[in-house]
Motif scaffolding. Structure first.
Motif, PDB file in Angstrom:
ATOM      1  N   SER A   1       0.830  -1.211   0.000  1.00 56.41           N
ATOM      2  CA  SER A   1       0.000   0.000   0.000  1.00 56.41           C
ATOM      3  C   SER A   1       0.857   1.250   0.000  1.00 56.41           C
ATOM      4  O   SER A   1       0.555   2.233  -0.655  1.00 56.41           O
ATOM      5  CB  SER A   1      -0.870   0.043   1.256  1.00 56.41           C
ATOM      6  N   LYS A   2       1.922   1.156   0.774  1.00 51.52           N
ATOM      7  CA  LYS A   2       2.808   2.303   0.934  1.00 51.52           C
ATOM      8  C   LYS A   2       3.538   2.596  -0.398  1.00 51.52           C
ATOM      9  O   LYS A   2       3.708   3.744  -0.775  1.00 51.52           O
ATOM     10  CB  LYS A   2       3.802   1.944   2.031  1.00 51.52           C
TER      11      LYS A   2
ATOM     12  N   ARG B   1       2.403   1.810  -3.395  1.00 50.58           N
ATOM     13  CA  ARG B   1       1.416   2.315  -4.347  1.00 50.58           C
ATOM     14  C   ARG B   1       1.109   3.792  -4.060  1.00 50.58           C
ATOM     15  O   ARG B   1       1.044   4.600  -4.974  1.00 50.58           O
ATOM     16  CB  ARG B   1       0.151   1.462  -4.276  1.00 50.58           C
ATOM     17  N   SER B   2       0.944   4.101  -2.789  1.00 54.74           N
ATOM     18  CA  SER B   2       0.597   5.494  -2.451  1.00 54.74           C
ATOM     19  C   SER B   2       1.745   6.438  -2.806  1.00 54.74           C
ATOM     20  O   SER B   2       1.533   7.561  -3.244  1.00 54.74           O
ATOM     21  CB  SER B   2       0.213   5.599  -0.983  1.00 54.74           C
TER      22      SER B   2
ATOM     23  N   LEU C   1       3.576   6.169  -5.326  1.00 56.13           N
ATOM     24  CA  LEU C   1       3.540   6.394  -6.774  1.00 56.13           C
ATOM     25  C   LEU C   1       2.267   7.129  -7.211  1.00 56.13           C
ATOM     26  O   LEU C   1       2.046   7.361  -8.389  1.00 56.13           O
ATOM     27  CB  LEU C   1       3.639   5.062  -7.521  1.00 56.13           C
ATOM     28  N   TYR C   2       1.403   7.427  -6.239  1.00 50.91           N
ATOM     29  CA  TYR C   2       0.219   8.235  -6.543  1.00 50.91           C
ATOM     30  C   TYR C   2       0.222   9.466  -5.657  1.00 50.91           C
ATOM     31  O   TYR C   2      -0.733   9.731  -4.942  1.00 50.91           O
ATOM     32  CB  TYR C   2      -1.060   7.421  -6.384  1.00 50.91           C
ATOM     33  N   GLY C   3       1.324  10.171  -5.698  1.00 51.60           N
ATOM     34  CA  GLY C   3       1.363  11.470  -5.037  1.00 51.60           C
ATOM     35  C   GLY C   3       1.788  11.450  -3.584  1.00 51.60           C
ATOM     36  O   GLY C   3       1.906  12.501  -2.968  1.00 51.60           O
ATOM     37  N   GLY C   4       1.991  10.242  -3.026  1.00 52.69           N
ATOM     38  CA  GLY C   4       2.432  10.189  -1.637  1.00 52.69           C
ATOM     39  C   GLY C   4       3.918  10.492  -1.535  1.00 52.69           C
ATOM     40  O   GLY C   4       4.583  10.747  -2.524  1.00 52.69           O
TER      41      GLY C   4
ATOM     42  N   TYR D   1       9.536   7.472 -10.798  1.00 53.99           N
ATOM     43  CA  TYR D   1       8.444   8.408 -10.517  1.00 53.99           C
ATOM     44  C   TYR D   1       8.967   9.830 -10.356  1.00 53.99           C
ATOM     45  O   TYR D   1       8.438  10.770 -10.945  1.00 53.99           O
ATOM     46  CB  TYR D   1       7.716   7.949  -9.256  1.00 53.99           C
ATOM     47  N   LYS D   2      10.034   9.954  -9.569  1.00 47.00           N
ATOM     48  CA  LYS D   2      10.608  11.279  -9.316  1.00 47.00           C
ATOM     49  C   LYS D   2      11.169  11.884 -10.603  1.00 47.00           C
ATOM     50  O   LYS D   2      11.171  13.090 -10.790  1.00 47.00           O
ATOM     51  CB  LYS D   2      11.710  11.194  -8.260  1.00 47.00           C
TER      52      LYS D   2
ATOM     53  N   ILE E   1       6.221   8.666 -14.961  1.00 51.20           N
ATOM     54  CA  ILE E   1       5.116   8.231 -14.115  1.00 51.20           C
ATOM     55  C   ILE E   1       4.489   6.940 -14.644  1.00 51.20           C
ATOM     56  O   ILE E   1       4.237   6.002 -13.879  1.00 51.20           O
ATOM     57  CB  ILE E   1       4.069   9.360 -14.001  1.00 51.20           C
ATOM     58  N   ASP E   2       4.277   6.886 -15.956  1.00 50.12           N
ATOM     59  CA  ASP E   2       3.693   5.665 -16.536  1.00 50.12           C
ATOM     60  C   ASP E   2       4.557   4.453 -16.263  1.00 50.12           C
ATOM     61  O   ASP E   2       4.058   3.398 -15.887  1.00 50.12           O
ATOM     62  CB  ASP E   2       3.515   5.830 -18.053  1.00 50.12           C
TER      63      ASP E   2
ATOM     64  N   HIS F   1       4.224   3.418 -12.666  1.00 54.36           N
ATOM     65  CA  HIS F   1       2.957   2.716 -12.413  1.00 54.36           C
ATOM     66  C   HIS F   1       3.001   1.313 -13.004  1.00 54.36           C
ATOM     67  O   HIS F   1       2.494   0.364 -12.415  1.00 54.36           O
ATOM     68  CB  HIS F   1       1.780   3.499 -13.002  1.00 54.36           C
TER      69      HIS F   1
ATOM     70  N   GLN G   1       5.708  13.983 -18.426  1.00 55.86           N
ATOM     71  CA  GLN G   1       4.590  13.471 -17.629  1.00 55.86           C
ATOM     72  C   GLN G   1       4.604  14.225 -16.316  1.00 55.86           C
ATOM     73  O   GLN G   1       5.648  14.335 -15.678  1.00 55.86           O
ATOM     74  CB  GLN G   1       4.760  11.976 -17.347  1.00 55.86           C
TER      75      GLN G   1
ATOM     76  N   ARG H   1      -6.169   8.086  -6.955  1.00 52.89           N
ATOM     77  CA  ARG H   1      -5.335   8.632  -5.880  1.00 52.89           C
ATOM     78  C   ARG H   1      -6.035   8.558  -4.540  1.00 52.89           C
ATOM     79  O   ARG H   1      -5.445   8.160  -3.542  1.00 52.89           O
ATOM     80  CB  ARG H   1      -4.980  10.093  -6.182  1.00 52.89           C
TER      81      ARG H   1
ATOM     82  N   VAL I   1      -6.172   4.906  -3.387  1.00 53.11           N
ATOM     83  CA  VAL I   1      -4.861   4.434  -2.927  1.00 53.11           C
ATOM     84  C   VAL I   1      -4.585   4.961  -1.518  1.00 53.11           C
ATOM     85  O   VAL I   1      -4.095   4.245  -0.652  1.00 53.11           O
ATOM     86  CB  VAL I   1      -3.769   4.885  -3.924  1.00 53.11           C
TER      87      VAL I   1
END
Lengths: 117, 405
Positions: free
Chosen positions: A20-21, A23-24, A26-29, A81-82, A86-87, A90, B199, B242, B245
């Motif tokens: 979970s950590k 994934r988060s 990679l979605y803005g966390g 990601y950084k 991004i694709d 993911h 991106q 988002r 998640v």
């Protein structure tokens, strides 16, 4: 419920939290440095409960190895990601999922083997 | 080039003209240009734009230019007949006689079929691009090579509260969250300089004024020489993903916390249990726990075991392990405690025991109690506690006897 059941349940839950950590992240966390280090919950599990009670079990070494692979994939994905890929980052969650399947199946094997004893 | 009389009869034609139109001089000379030589297969004579242009040149006595027209040429029977698709660019030049009247008209025609077909193909492919862009579930945009917006699909209008014209003129910056603008601008600048893909995650304000997270991708399009001719961009709404998640992470964090608490509680209970077990097992009195309705020995402490040295009793029902006590009424007492959940306490009760496991019963006195053990409000077993008082009873009896004497 016995102590082994609780120990493995702990590891399983910590592992799912780990996913979970990732994934988060990679979605803005954010990248939780402590969590993803050896002092994170899973690292601590291996260095305390794991090595204390299950050091002689074959699967434990394998589990630790798969977790190290997960850590390395996590770092790769973070860099992607950084770097604005991004694709690609993911897409890399697929590798995390594969490694996770292996981790959970090893854990289940160990759990069931010790239950039979 | 073809020369016409004021009545539009063909007077002369160049070789090139004959070649392109695939006619011989004999076939067209002295024929009416539009009625006989080259009649339009779809338009009537009066509707024919060539006639209109010729009329105008004839009246104005000035050169007339025709729009590019499609005029398909009939193929000779020898080539299979039918029509050949042709586009023409033509001008009509009136040539005046000494009196200033139109003596004849020169039609200068260039075959621009190739150029027009290419134009048509381009506009068809543009149409296809537009159709695709409108069908996409994303917000699509293009810019020219310098980064100026040239196209936005309709979804922009549906997503934001602005019209496409407003967005095209004033830019998409107005829908981006102010906190995200510096990053987005920097990334775009970098991609633009490096001519590379970009991106970036950013928040875009929707119709209701809510900033939703989007993943924006842009890509340069190059021509054959590698020069950038345009940029294509898309913006995918990833807000729900988002949020999901994040929610999942929070749930799993809670779960991990709970599981830590379970472990802690288990360890605490386990260590307390061990203390009790030690006390229980080493207590200087007799303890045992009988489980279930048939009073099966679950735990027997050392002192209790000493009553029956060498006897295997663990996990056996009481009646089976110690058959001699059945007829002494103890099973009924235990059943009573098990069924009512009320403790039973007895003092100095005589019990006949096969202490040496040789079938000979000996009398012994016990003070004992049976306590129900509850699990989820139901009796699951009985804790038996007791100590032997045979000596005391005997001494007292002796004293009483002596007193009587």
């Amino acid at each position: 419920m016995n102590v082994a059941q609780i120990d493995f349940q702990q590891l399983r839950i910590k592992h799912i939290l780990y996913k979970s950590k990732v994934r988060s992240m990679l979605y803005g966390g954010s990248f939780d440095e402590v969590f993803f280090s050896r002092s994170g919950p899973i690292g601590i599990w291996f260095s305390t409960i794991g090595s204390l009670r299950y050091a002689n079990e074959f699967e434990l070494g394998e589990l630790a190895k798969v977790h190290r692979e997960l850590e390395s994939t996590t770092l790769d994905l973070y860099r992607l990601y950084k770097g604005g890929h991004i694709d690609a980052a993911h897409d890399g969650l697929k590798s995390i999922e594969k490694q996770s399947e292996r981790f959970l199946s090893l854990l289940l094997t160990l759990e069931q083997r010790l239950k039979e004893v | 080039m073809v020369v016409l009389s004021p009545e539009y009869k063909i007077l002369a034609a160049t070789e090139a003209y004959l070649q392109i139109t695939m006619r011989t001089k004999e076939q067209i000379l002295e024929k009416h240009f539009l009625l006989e030589a080259f009649p339009d297969k779809e338009l009537s004579y009066d509707e024919n734009p060539v006639k209109a242009s010729l009329d105008k040149a004839l009246q104005s006595k000035k050169i007339e230019y025709l729009d590019v027209i499609r005029y398909d040429l009939p193929k000779p029977e020898s080539e299979g007949g039918g029509y050949d698709v042709r586009y023409w660019e033509a001008s009509h030049t009136p040539v005046l006689d000494e009196d200033g009247n139109v003596a004849f008209l020169i039609q200068h025609t260039s075959d621009v079929t190739e150029r027009e077909l290419a134009k048509l193909a381009l506009s068809e492919s543009e149409e296809k691009f537009r159709f695709m862009a409108e069908a996409m579930p994303q917000l699509i945009f293009t810019t020219d090579a310098t980064g100026v917006l040239t196209y936005l699909n309709k979804r922009w209008e549906n997503y934001t509260s602005f019209s496409l014209d407003e967005l095209l003129q004033e830019g998409w910056q107005k829908v981006i969250h102010p906190d995200d603008l510096p990053t987005v601008a920097a990334k775009w600048e970098e991609a633009f300089q490096k001519k590379s893909n970009m991106q970036v995650e950013l928040r875009k304000r929707d119709k209701d004024g809510i900033y939703r997270w989007h993943l924006c991708r842009t890509q340069p399009m190059e021509d054959n020489e590698g020069n950038i001719i345009m940029w294509v961009g898309s913006s995918t709404d990833i807000h729900d993903t988002r949020v999901m998640v994040q929610e999942l992470l929070e749930t799993n964090e809670q779960m991990a916390l709970l599981s830590d608490q379970v472990q802690f509680a288990y360890e605490k209970a386990e260590s307390e249990r061990k203390v009790l077990e030690t006390l229980f097992m080493q207590a200087p009195a007799m303890f045992c726990i009988l489980k279930g309705p048939d009073h099966r020995f679950e735990i027997i402490n050392e002192k209790y075991q000493q009553l029956y040295p060498g006897k295997e009793m663990l996990h056996k029902p009481l009646a089976e392990a110690v058959p001699e006590i059945v007829e002494q009424g103890f099973i009924e007492l235990l059943d009573g405690v098990y069924n009512t959940g009320k403790a039973y306490i007895a003092e100095e009760v005589p019990i006949m025991l096969d202490k040496n496991n040789n079938g000979k019963l000996e009398e012994a006195f016990f003070t004992f109690s049976y306590h129900p053990i509850f699990e989820s409000n139901e009796v699951s077993g009985i804790l038996a506690f007791g100590y032997e008082v045979t000596e005391q009873v005997r001494f007292r009896k002796k004293l009483q006897e002596l007193g009587r004497v």
